[in-house]
Write a protein that holds these residues in place. Structure first.
Motif, PDB file in Angstrom:
ATOM      1  N   GLY A  83       0.850  -1.005   0.076  1.00 29.28           N
ATOM      2  CA  GLY A  83       0.127   0.128   0.031  1.00 29.28           C
ATOM      3  C   GLY A  83       0.771   1.344   0.043  1.00 29.28           C
ATOM      4  O   GLY A  83       1.520   1.572  -0.946  1.00 29.28           O
ATOM      5  N   LYS A  84       0.732   2.032   1.109  1.00 30.92           N
ATOM      6  CA  LYS A  84       1.520   3.251   1.225  1.00 30.92           C
ATOM      7  C   LYS A  84       2.469   3.276   2.523  1.00 30.92           C
ATOM      8  O   LYS A  84       2.235   2.338   3.316  1.00 30.92           O
ATOM      9  CB  LYS A  84       0.549   4.303   1.128  1.00 30.92           C
ATOM     10  N   PRO A  85       3.505   4.157   2.512  1.00 30.38           N
ATOM     11  CA  PRO A  85       4.553   4.151   3.822  1.00 30.38           C
ATOM     12  C   PRO A  85       3.604   4.383   4.982  1.00 30.38           C
ATOM     13  O   PRO A  85       2.693   5.098   5.034  1.00 30.38           O
ATOM     14  CB  PRO A  85       5.142   5.345   3.177  1.00 30.38           C
ATOM     15  N   GLN A 145       8.847   6.414   2.309  1.00 25.75           N
ATOM     16  CA  GLN A 145       8.699   5.821   0.915  1.00 25.75           C
ATOM     17  C   GLN A 145       8.679   4.262   1.046  1.00 25.75           C
ATOM     18  O   GLN A 145       8.755   3.737   2.101  1.00 25.75           O
ATOM     19  CB  GLN A 145      10.002   6.077   0.227  1.00 25.75           C
ATOM     20  N   LEU A 146       8.387   3.729  -0.191  1.00 24.31           N
ATOM     21  CA  LEU A 146       8.042   2.196  -0.191  1.00 24.31           C
ATOM     22  C   LEU A 146       9.322   1.470  -0.858  1.00 24.31           C
ATOM     23  O   LEU A 146       9.947   2.108  -1.867  1.00 24.31           O
ATOM     24  CB  LEU A 146       6.903   1.896  -0.930  1.00 24.31           C
TER      25      LEU A 146
END
Length: 327
Positions: free
Chosen positions: A278-280, A288-289
């Protein structure tokens, strides 16, 4: 709210001043309800106009324009690094972890509530409890697969890092409380110099005390900014580890951090990152991922900066990237 409630410790009860079990951090007040009369405490809080929402480990007490009171039931032996998982599972859904500062404040409040008059004593308890858990897990051949607590996850990573250490010196960049330096100094006897650095030096007095108690004379801890040009003043290290740190930086800052770390790496740079869906995770301050492909791209970037060497990637509590300099 400077009143008293009954303690249920042993057979007799006694009045306990609220402040003896309460610690304030940011907009949170944490209260240790271990071995106290829950009914009396609840009556005290509701009597002061607070609304209560209960979770398995907390009473979340809210009131308009007042700090949130977090009453917890953790025994002293349970005060360790796994507390964070309970915050994420039980408090994040209630909207209490909207900012990274909230996570840090809640951690400080809960730990501090074990010894409000002497918070350093509470953090020493946290440190020794966590270190004991790590030692128990690392004494096993491998971490039990069903364990996914923070300590279990990081024990898997620390075990691998101990296997990968090369040379006689180690820098742990972004060491947080400093558990890796404490562990690696005991488990890797070839190391004669171990340094842990972090932008926040608050935990280091306690960590130094634990190192002294365990007769670890080869460890140092220092405040350092991984983005600063003077990071190289620390000297050079055979092994440099940066574990679950890069996700806290923007992409541009991450490359500056890596450039600085490559300058102080003599032989091997060990990079570990989480693989998040998904998201950080904003509660942790992640920006960030990472994926395997992105980790490989970082490996190529590092070799471009060095002009020679090799890199390898593997799965370990997320992704692990090894940068080996040409010797």
């Amino acid at each position: 709210m400077d009143t008293s409630y009954n303690s249920s410790h042993h057979a007799r009860t006694r009045k306990v001043p609220f402040r003896e079990r309460a610690f304030v951090a940011g907009n949170f007040i944490s209260v240790s309800a271990y071995r106290v009369n829950q009914a009396a405490l609840t009556q005290l809080i509701t009597g002061n106009g607070y609304h209560i929402h209960e979770t398995p480990h907390f009473m979340v007490c809210t009131q308009t324009r007042s700090p949130t009171i977090l009453v917890h039931r953790f025994a002293p032996a349970a005060i360790d690094a796994d507390l964070g998982s309970y915050f994420m599972q039980e408090l994040k859904p209630l909207g209490l972890l909207a900012e990274p500062q909230d996570y840090g404040d809640i951690f400080a409040a809960v730990v501090g509530s074990l010894s409000p008059v002497d918070p350093q004593r509470a953090w020493h308890l946290f440190g020794t409890n966590t270190l004991q858990r790590y030692h128990r897990l690392l004494a096993m051949e491998s971490t039990p697969p069903q364990c996914d607590s923070p300590i279990a996850v990081f024990s898997t990573l620390y075990r691998r890092v101990c296997e990968l250490v090369t040379g006689t010196s180690l820098l742990d960049a972004g060491c947080s409380f400093g558990f890796l330096p404490l562990l690696v100094a005991e488990r890797v006897p070839s190391l004669t110099r171990v340094i842990g650095v972090d932008i926040r030096a608050d935990p280091f007095p306690v960590t130094r005390a634990i190192a002294f108690e365990r007769y670890l004379a080869n460890i140092q801890f220092a405040q350092a900014d991984l983005l600063a040009a003077d990071l190289s003043s620390l000297g050079r290290f055979d092994t440099v580890a940066v574990l679950h740190v890069l996700e806290h930086f923007s992409e541009a800052d991450m490359y500056q951090v890596l450039a600085n770390l490559l300058k102080v790496t003599e032989q091997r740079l060990i990079i570990a990152v989480p693989y998040e869906p998904g998201k950080p995770e904003a509660a942790y301050g992640h920006e960030q991922l990472f994926t395997l492909a992105r980790l490989e791209a970082l490996g190529h970037w590092c070799l471009d900066q060095l002009g020679a060497g090799q890199f390898t990637c593997e799965d370990c509590a997320g992704g692990l990237l090894l940068i080996d300099k040409a010797i």
